[in-house]
Design an enzyme around this catalytic site. Structure first.
Site, PDB file in Angstrom:
ATOM      1  N   ASP A  16      -7.223 155.965 -33.660  1.00  0.00           N
ATOM      2  CA  ASP A  16      -7.327 155.399 -32.312  1.00  0.00           C
ATOM      3  C   ASP A  16      -6.005 154.728 -31.948  1.00  0.00           C
ATOM      4  OD1 ASP A  16      -7.956 153.990 -30.025  1.00  0.00           O
ATOM      5  OD2 ASP A  16      -9.136 152.472 -31.091  1.00  0.00           O
ATOM      6  N   ASP A  21      -9.264 151.384 -28.275  1.00  0.00           N
ATOM      7  CA  ASP A  21     -10.593 151.155 -27.688  1.00  0.00           C
ATOM      8  C   ASP A  21     -11.734 151.474 -28.658  1.00  0.00           C
ATOM      9  OD1 ASP A  21     -10.352 153.871 -27.831  1.00  0.00           O
ATOM     10  OD2 ASP A  21     -10.677 154.266 -25.707  1.00  0.00           O
ATOM     11  N   ASP A  35      -8.095 159.360 -30.453  1.00  0.00           N
ATOM     12  CA  ASP A  35      -7.525 160.047 -29.286  1.00  0.00           C
ATOM     13  C   ASP A  35      -6.392 160.981 -29.722  1.00  0.00           C
ATOM     14  OD1 ASP A  35      -5.491 158.113 -29.799  1.00  0.00           O
ATOM     15  OD2 ASP A  35      -6.645 156.677 -28.610  1.00  0.00           O
ATOM     16  N   ASP A  71     -17.443 177.786 -30.245  1.00  0.00           N
ATOM     17  CA  ASP A  71     -18.687 177.078 -30.536  1.00  0.00           C
ATOM     18  C   ASP A  71     -19.922 177.921 -30.224  1.00  0.00           C
ATOM     19  OD1 ASP A  71     -19.947 174.299 -30.981  1.00  0.00           O
ATOM     20  OD2 ASP A  71     -20.827 174.889 -29.064  1.00  0.00           O
ATOM     21  N   GLU A 107     -17.981 180.188 -34.571  1.00  0.00           N
ATOM     22  CA  GLU A 107     -19.094 179.461 -35.194  1.00  0.00           C
ATOM     23  C   GLU A 107     -20.353 180.272 -34.965  1.00  0.00           C
ATOM     24  OE1 GLU A 107     -21.896 175.577 -35.243  1.00  0.00           O
ATOM     25  OE2 GLU A 107     -21.338 176.581 -33.397  1.00  0.00           O
TER      26      GLU A 107
END
Ligand code: NOJ
Length: 542
Positions: free
Chosen positions: A12, A16, A20, A192, A264
């Site tokens: 991070d 926060d 990211d 996905d 996947e």
């Protein structure tokens, strides 16, 4: 060698409590120099209401502010490429968020041009859903919509509406999404829930499952009560995969650099899995470069069972197909929790010595275990919607522990990370394991470097061996290329195991899971210690 980064949990940089893209950028040296991986797969970072933590995409061609912006993404690609690392992004073709502009338009009226971009059907005469299909995340796969007076299909959450891939406009728009990221320099896609893009066009009911408590790798409740043969993987999928591959190959044709398609697709029938490489019309392999092989996730942790899986998989692969293995991801209990700390070392040696591309889940290089998440901090909708079966995926998504300091160096000390930090932080953190010559991280680094410098491991052949006098609690296989002949020997049992070498053969240990056999001379007698895995160089004839 693919390394999966789950961006929410890696690092991070913005402070926060959620990881990211700038955080991934900060850790590129770790990935390229310290570990030495080839490619990073980034789980979704697109704008999303986060109902399924980014697998509910509201805009395919942007970055969610939580993760940064497109400039951060471009900077990450440039910095990765400067280090010779490839970037693979997640592509979520089967469904969008219900907040996606396409779905908002689609549900606004039956006459809207986008209506047919999703799968809508009238209720049955008694008002019930169009068929019996069950959603993976619990309940019916159909959601009633009062505005249109119809049901829409969602294979996962109601907030994840299934796209209608039979509509050519949807295919065109989704191929443009591939081009958008290819034009930004990505090296490929992890696709996905791919099986979901093509269902039975007649929407036939799924038949009941005669063995609802059967041999699944995890129990999924009511979902297991039907055989999911009509709600996914209709034969028409192969034509669509060829079209997708065509989009990628057009980029390769321009500059000679392959763009990879990793799918996947949960198929445990190995010859069926092999069909997703393509070549189904007798020609070249023209579909996925790597249909994920999840076989090891549901194979019993024994030498016999693992060997049987690998041998069967190798035998089932179409000619020219490149194998791959997965031992963990953001949907599965972590390998160190499944097989224990000694087993995790054996598993890493196995993963990085089998033929083909391994996918390594972030944190597994530390033997990070599942992190207990108290009920009040539970986040994953699957666990919340289908309680009692341990289906929540939060434990394997906990933050990457970088150092034994507050919040593990994942986020600032005064911020609550989105999921708890491992209670095992003193052991499982990058900084401590880097300094420890016997750590799991050291083992992983040694294996990666060995693999990189060894033609036999990187590209050589695979053959399991049966030598007289070797217990079947041990799994032995050869990797060979040119003059390089390596034996990989894994003892899955608690007792030590002698490995009598065939006459005329001498073996020189190269790397042990115990990291203590360096520099030993050639052996004519070999014994594996409990849970030891060993890579040996072979000389002589046999
Ligand atoms: C598979 C992904 O890996 C999982 O995390 C997600 O929830 C489903 N597909 C739905 O997109």
């Amino acid at each position: 060698m693919v390394y999966q980064v789950y961006p929410r949990s890696f690092r991070d940089a913005s402070g926060d409590g959620v990881g990211d893209l700038a955080g991934v950028l900060e850790r590129l040296d770790y990935l390229s120099e310290t570990l030495g991986i080839d490619a990073i797969w980034l789980s979704p970072f697109y704008p999303s209401p986060m109902a399924d933590f980014g697998y509910d995409v509201a805009d395919y061609t942007d970055v969610d502010p939580l993760f940064g912006d497109l400039a951060d993404f471009d900077a990450l690609v440039a910095a990765a490429h400067a280090r010779g690392l490839k970037i693979i992004v997640d592509y979520v073709p089967s469904h969008t968020s219900d907040r996606h502009a396409w779905f908002r338009a689609s549900r606004s009226s039956r006459d809207n041009p986008y209506h047919d971009w999703y799968v809508w059907r009238d209720p049955q005469p008694d008002g019930s859903p169009p068929n019996n299909w069950a959603a993976t995340f619990g309940g019916s796969a159909w959601e009633w919509d009062a505005t249109t007076g119809q049901f829409y299909l969602h294979s996962y959450l109601p907030e994840q509406a299934d796209l209608n891939w039979r509509n050519p406009a949807v295919r065109g728009a989704m191929f443009d999404v591939l081009r958008f990221w290819l034009d930004r320099g990505v090296d490929g896609f992890r696709m996905d829930a791919l099986g979901r893009i093509m269902k039975d066009p007649l929407l036939t009911d799924n038949p009941p499952n005669p063995r609802p408590a059967g041999d699944f790798h995890k129990e999924m409740g009511d979902y297991d009560r039907q055989l999911h043969i009509n709600d996914q993987r209709h034969e028409d999928i192969h034509a669509v995969l060829r079209e997708m591959r065509h989009v990628l190959d057009a980029y390769e044709a321009r500059d000679g650099q392959a763009r990879i398609a990793i799918g996947e697709i949960h198929i445990y029938d190995l010859s069926e899995l092999g069909r997703y490489y393509g070549g189904n019309h007798g020609g070249a392999l023209d579909e996925l470069h790597l249909p994920f092989n999840f076989g090891l996730l549901k194979t019993a942790w024994s030498a016999r069972a693992i060997r049987a899986h690998v041998d069967a998989y190798e035998a089932a692969l179409p000619s020219g197909a490149w194998p791959n293995y997965v031992l963990g991801n953001h949907d599965e209990a972590r390998i160190a929790s499944r097989v224990g700390p000694d087993g995790a070392r054996l598993a890493m040696l196995l993963l990085l010595t089998l033929r083909g591309t391994p996918t390594l889940y972030y944190g597994d290089e530390l033997a990070l275990e599942d992190v207990p998440v108290p009920p009040e901090r539970a986040q994953d909708p699957w666990g919340l919607r289908v309680p009692g079966l341990n289906l929540g995926r939060d434990p394997e998504r906990a933050p990457m522990p970088w150092a034994n300091i507050p919040n593990a160096g994942f986020c600032p000390p005064d911020v609550q990370p989105w999921l708890p930090i491992t209670p095992d932080l003193a052991r499982a953190n990058v900084a401590s394991q880097l300094d420890d010559p016997a750590s799991m991280l050291t083992l992983t680094r040694r294996l990666l470097s060995l693999r990189r410098g060894s033609p036999a491991l990187a590209r050589g052949s695979y053959r399991s061996v049966d030598w007289p006098g070797v217990s079947d609690d041990c799994y032995l296989f050869l990797r060979e290329a040119g003059d390089e002949r390596l034996l990989v020997a894994l003892n899955h049992s608690d007792p030590p195991q002698p490995i009598p070498l065939p006459d005329g053969l001498r073996a020189r240990p190269i790397l042990s899971t115990h990291l203590d056999r360096n520099g030993t001379g050639p052996l004519t007698e070999l014994a594996l210690r409990p849970s030891e895995g060993l890579i040996l160089h072979l000389d002589g004839d046999s």
